[in-house]
Design a protein around this motif. Structure first.
Motif, PDB file in Angstrom:
ATOM      1  N   ALA A   1      10.897   2.372  14.201  1.00 35.47           N
ATOM      2  CA  ALA A   1      11.698   3.489  14.901  1.00 35.47           C
ATOM      3  C   ALA A   1      12.967   3.469  14.298  1.00 35.47           C
ATOM      4  O   ALA A   1      13.931   4.447  14.545  1.00 35.47           O
ATOM      5  N   LEU A   2      13.192   2.912  12.845  1.00 39.23           N
ATOM      6  CA  LEU A   2      14.553   3.086  12.175  1.00 39.23           C
ATOM      7  C   LEU A   2      14.146   3.616  10.982  1.00 39.23           C
ATOM      8  O   LEU A   2      15.140   4.002  10.127  1.00 39.23           O
ATOM      9  N   ILE A   3      12.819   3.706  10.687  1.00 40.36           N
ATOM     10  CA  ILE A   3      12.474   4.420   9.131  1.00 40.36           C
ATOM     11  C   ILE A   3      11.469   5.482   9.606  1.00 40.36           C
ATOM     12  O   ILE A   3      10.351   5.303  10.024  1.00 40.36           O
ATOM     13  N   GLY A   4      11.712   6.595   8.965  1.00 41.12           N
ATOM     14  CA  GLY A   4      11.043   7.994   9.467  1.00 41.12           C
ATOM     15  C   GLY A   4      10.242   8.255   8.183  1.00 41.12           C
ATOM     16  O   GLY A   4       9.940   9.470   8.036  1.00 41.12           O
ATOM     17  N   ARG A   5       9.328   7.214   7.751  1.00 43.59           N
ATOM     18  CA  ARG A   5       8.364   7.785   6.717  1.00 43.59           C
ATOM     19  C   ARG A   5       7.533   6.589   6.588  1.00 43.59           C
ATOM     20  O   ARG A   5       7.574   5.585   7.403  1.00 43.59           O
ATOM     21  N   ARG A   6       6.203   6.833   5.826  1.00 44.86           N
ATOM     22  CA  ARG A   6       5.266   5.797   5.619  1.00 44.86           C
ATOM     23  C   ARG A   6       5.314   5.248   4.490  1.00 44.86           C
ATOM     24  O   ARG A   6       5.977   5.763   3.256  1.00 44.86           O
ATOM     25  N   PHE A   7       4.538   4.005   3.976  1.00 45.36           N
ATOM     26  CA  PHE A   7       4.628   3.465   2.511  1.00 45.36           C
ATOM     27  C   PHE A   7       3.255   3.292   2.380  1.00 45.36           C
ATOM     28  O   PHE A   7       2.236   2.576   3.165  1.00 45.36           O
ATOM     29  N   ASP A   8       3.097   3.058   0.989  1.00 40.25           N
ATOM     30  CA  ASP A   8       1.725   2.607   0.587  1.00 40.25           C
ATOM     31  C   ASP A   8       1.510   0.958   0.789  1.00 40.25           C
ATOM     32  O   ASP A   8       0.510   0.555   0.808  1.00 40.25           O
ATOM     33  N   ILE A   9       2.690   0.241   0.640  1.00 38.52           N
ATOM     34  CA  ILE A   9       2.524  -1.232   0.569  1.00 38.52           C
ATOM     35  C   ILE A   9       3.920  -1.448   1.487  1.00 38.52           C
ATOM     36  O   ILE A   9       5.017  -1.166   1.331  1.00 38.52           O
ATOM     37  N   ILE A  10       3.705  -2.541   2.338  1.00 40.77           N
ATOM     38  CA  ILE A  10       4.603  -3.467   3.197  1.00 40.77           C
ATOM     39  C   ILE A  10       4.523  -4.735   2.811  1.00 40.77           C
ATOM     40  O   ILE A  10       3.375  -5.265   2.683  1.00 40.77           O
ATOM     41  N   VAL A  11       5.475  -5.410   2.449  1.00 47.27           N
ATOM     42  CA  VAL A  11       5.533  -7.084   2.255  1.00 47.27           C
ATOM     43  C   VAL A  11       6.734  -7.679   3.008  1.00 47.27           C
ATOM     44  O   VAL A  11       7.700  -7.193   3.356  1.00 47.27           O
ATOM     45  N   THR A  12       6.154  -8.857   3.368  1.00 51.02           N
ATOM     46  CA  THR A  12       7.417  -9.906   3.729  1.00 51.02           C
ATOM     47  C   THR A  12       7.047 -11.236   3.564  1.00 51.02           C
ATOM     48  O   THR A  12       5.708 -11.627   3.651  1.00 51.02           O
ATOM     49  N   SER A  13       7.994 -12.124   3.101  1.00 48.00           N
ATOM     50  CA  SER A  13       7.466 -13.511   2.621  1.00 48.00           C
ATOM     51  C   SER A  13       8.502 -14.497   2.783  1.00 48.00           C
ATOM     52  O   SER A  13       9.884 -13.996   2.817  1.00 48.00           O
ATOM     53  N   ALA A  14       8.223 -15.549   2.872  1.00 46.27           N
ATOM     54  CA  ALA A  14       9.229 -16.887   2.685  1.00 46.27           C
ATOM     55  C   ALA A  14      10.403 -17.111   3.714  1.00 46.27           C
ATOM     56  O   ALA A  14      11.364 -16.857   3.417  1.00 46.27           O
ATOM     57  N   GLY A  15       9.814 -17.126   4.936  1.00 45.94           N
ATOM     58  CA  GLY A  15      10.750 -17.486   5.830  1.00 45.94           C
ATOM     59  C   GLY A  15      10.839 -16.401   6.731  1.00 45.94           C
ATOM     60  O   GLY A  15      12.019 -16.059   6.825  1.00 45.94           O
ATOM     61  N   THR A  16      10.200 -15.721   7.468  1.00 46.15           N
ATOM     62  CA  THR A  16      10.445 -14.484   8.254  1.00 46.15           C
ATOM     63  C   THR A  16       9.880 -14.487   9.575  1.00 46.15           C
ATOM     64  O   THR A  16      10.924 -14.409  10.405  1.00 46.15           O
ATOM     65  N   ILE A  17       8.767 -14.897  10.008  1.00 51.07           N
ATOM     66  CA  ILE A  17       8.369 -14.613  11.431  1.00 51.07           C
ATOM     67  C   ILE A  17       8.900 -15.674  12.344  1.00 51.07           C
ATOM     68  O   ILE A  17       8.981 -15.407  13.388  1.00 51.07           O
ATOM     69  N   VAL A  18       9.433 -16.753  11.660  1.00 48.21           N
ATOM     70  CA  VAL A  18       9.866 -17.726  12.658  1.00 48.21           C
ATOM     71  C   VAL A  18      11.210 -17.065  13.185  1.00 48.21           C
ATOM     72  O   VAL A  18      11.639 -17.674  14.494  1.00 48.21           O
ATOM     73  N   TRP A  19      11.667 -16.174  12.899  1.00 50.51           N
ATOM     74  CA  TRP A  19      13.104 -15.424  13.438  1.00 50.51           C
ATOM     75  C   TRP A  19      12.832 -14.339  14.365  1.00 50.51           C
ATOM     76  O   TRP A  19      13.516 -13.743  14.960  1.00 50.51           O
ATOM     77  N   LEU A  20      11.333 -14.157  14.732  1.00 52.83           N
ATOM     78  CA  LEU A  20      10.950 -13.045  15.557  1.00 52.83           C
ATOM     79  C   LEU A  20      10.487 -13.632  16.842  1.00 52.83           C
ATOM     80  O   LEU A  20       9.572 -14.419  16.828  1.00 52.83           O
ATOM     81  N   PRO A  21      11.083 -13.071  17.991  1.00 55.47           N
ATOM     82  CA  PRO A  21      10.514 -13.589  19.196  1.00 55.47           C
ATOM     83  C   PRO A  21       9.016 -13.179  19.640  1.00 55.47           C
ATOM     84  O   PRO A  21       8.176 -14.197  20.225  1.00 55.47           O
ATOM     85  N   ASP A  22       8.461 -12.129  19.103  1.00 63.05           N
ATOM     86  CA  ASP A  22       7.150 -11.778  19.411  1.00 63.05           C
ATOM     87  C   ASP A  22       6.669 -11.137  18.090  1.00 63.05           C
ATOM     88  O   ASP A  22       7.361 -10.388  17.477  1.00 63.05           O
ATOM     89  N   LEU A  23       5.382 -10.933  18.043  1.00 60.55           N
ATOM     90  CA  LEU A  23       4.715 -10.438  16.912  1.00 60.55           C
ATOM     91  C   LEU A  23       3.902  -8.856  17.144  1.00 60.55           C
ATOM     92  O   LEU A  23       3.452  -8.535  16.411  1.00 60.55           O
TER      93      LEU A  23
END
Length: 278
Positions: free
Chosen positions: A122-144
Motif C-alpha cells: 500500500a506504500l510502494i506503487g511498483r513491483r520488484f524482481d527480488i524482495i529480501v528480508t533478514s536478520a531479526g525481522t518477523i518477530v516485530w510483526l503481529p501477524d504474517l
C-alpha cells in the motif's frame, strides 16, 4: 495492549537503537563507506541462500526491495552488488534518516520508505524482481498474513522472495541452563520485556524507550502464510549460524556466530525462498 500501541513502542525503541547502531563498531559505518567493495556479512549470508534461485548475473540489473532495512548498510550492499531501483522500507524514521545519509555518502540513489512491512504494497506503487528480508525481522510483526500477501503483490510475476531470520525455537529457550521456558507455537502469541540496551557493543543503558514487544511465529506459520498468499516455496533450510551473538555460548564463525563444535547441533537461523508464479 493493542497492536498499534505495541508497534508505536517498538518504533520508539528502534529510533533509539538507530543512534547507537550508527556509531557502533559492529556496524562500522565509516569503514563500510570507505570501501565501496565492502558487502555486509548479512548480505553475504543472504546471497549464499538466494544465489541458486537467481540468474548467473545474480542481482545485477534486477530491481530489489529490502523490507525492514534498518540503517541501510545491507540495502546499500545489495546496490553495490548491482541491484537497480533499490528500495528500503523500515518502521523507524530515525533509522531511515541514517540510511538516507549513508546512501548519499555512498553515491547511491536508493528510495527509502517509512512504514509497516505488513502493508508495504500500500506504500510502494511498483513491483520488484527480488524482495529480501533478514536478520531479526518477523518477530516485530503481529501477524504474517498481510505481510505475505503484500510480498506477493509487490513481486513481479516470476519474481523471487527470500527471508533468512533467527530460528523461532530460540525465542522459546533459556540458555543458563538450556531449557524450554516459553511457547514455540505462535497462534498470535507475544511477549514483552524492558531492555535498555541493544545487540551492539557498549549499548547497555543507552536506550530511553525500553519497552519491547515481540510476536511468536513458528516456521509452519511463516511457510503457511507465504503459501496462502499464492507464492511457491522453492527452498527451505535450517542453518547452524546467525548474524549476532544472541547468547554467550556462541563463538565466531565465517558466517557470524555459531555454537561450539562440542555443543548439540540445533538450528540458529532458517531461510525460505519463494517465487511468485509467472
Amino acid at each position: 495492549m493493542h497492536d498499534a500501541e505495541a508497534i508505536a513502542a517498538n518504533r520508539a525503541n528502534w529510533d533509539d537503537r538507530a543512534e547507537i547502531h550508527a556509531r557502533s563498531q559492529m556496524y562500522d559505518v565509516d569503514g563500510f563507506l570507505a570501501d565501496p567493495t565492502n558487502i555486509s556479512s548479512v548480505v553475504r549470508n543472504d546471497l549464499a541462500v538466494l544465489a541458486a534461485h537467481l540468474p548467473e548475473t545474480g542481482v545485477r540489473d534486477r530491481s530489489l526491495l529490502h523490507l525492514q532495512c534498518h540503517i541501510g548498510t545491507d540495502t546499500i550492499s545489495w546496490a553495490r552488488l548491482g541491484a537497480v531501483d533499490v528500495h528500503g522500507l523500515d518502521l523507524s524514521p530515525n533509522s531511515l534518516r541514517h540510511a538516507a545519509g549513508f546512501s548519499e555518502a555512498d553515491g547511491r540513489d536508493i528510495t527509502w520508505v517509512e512504514g509497516d512491512a505488513r502493508f508495504a504494497s500500500a506504500l510502494i506503487g511498483r513491483r520488484f524482481d527480488i524482495i529480501v528480508t533478514s536478520a531479526g525481522t518477523i518477530v516485530w510483526l503481529p501477524d504474517l498474513i498481510c505481510w505475505a500477501q503484500s510480498i506477493h503483490d509487490l513481486l513481479e510475476p516470476g519474481g523471487v522472495f527470500m527471508i533468512r531470520d533467527d530460528h523461532p525455537i530460540l525465542g522459546a529457550m533459556a540458555f543458563e541452563p538450556w531449557e524450554i521456558t516459553d511457547d514455540y507455537l505462535g497462534d498470535g502469541g507475544s511477549r514483552t520485556y524492558d531492555d535498555s540496551g541493544s545487540y551492539t557493543e557498549n549499548a547497555a543503558g543507552q536506550i530511553a524507550h525500553v519497552a519491547v514487544y515481540e510476536w511468536r511465529h513458528a516456521l509452519s506459520e511463516v511457510v503457511g502464510a507465504l503459501l496462502q498468499a499464492g507464492l511457491r516455496i522453492e527452498a527451505f533450510s535450517e542453518l547452524p549460524y546467525m548474524d549476532w551473538r544472541a547468547f554467550p555460548d556462541l563463538v565466531p564463525c565465517p558466517q557470524g556466530w555459531a555454537l561450539p563444535s562440542a555443543a548439540p547441533r540445533i538450528p540458529l537461523n532458517f531461510a525460505v525462498v519463494a517465487r511468485r508464479p509467472g
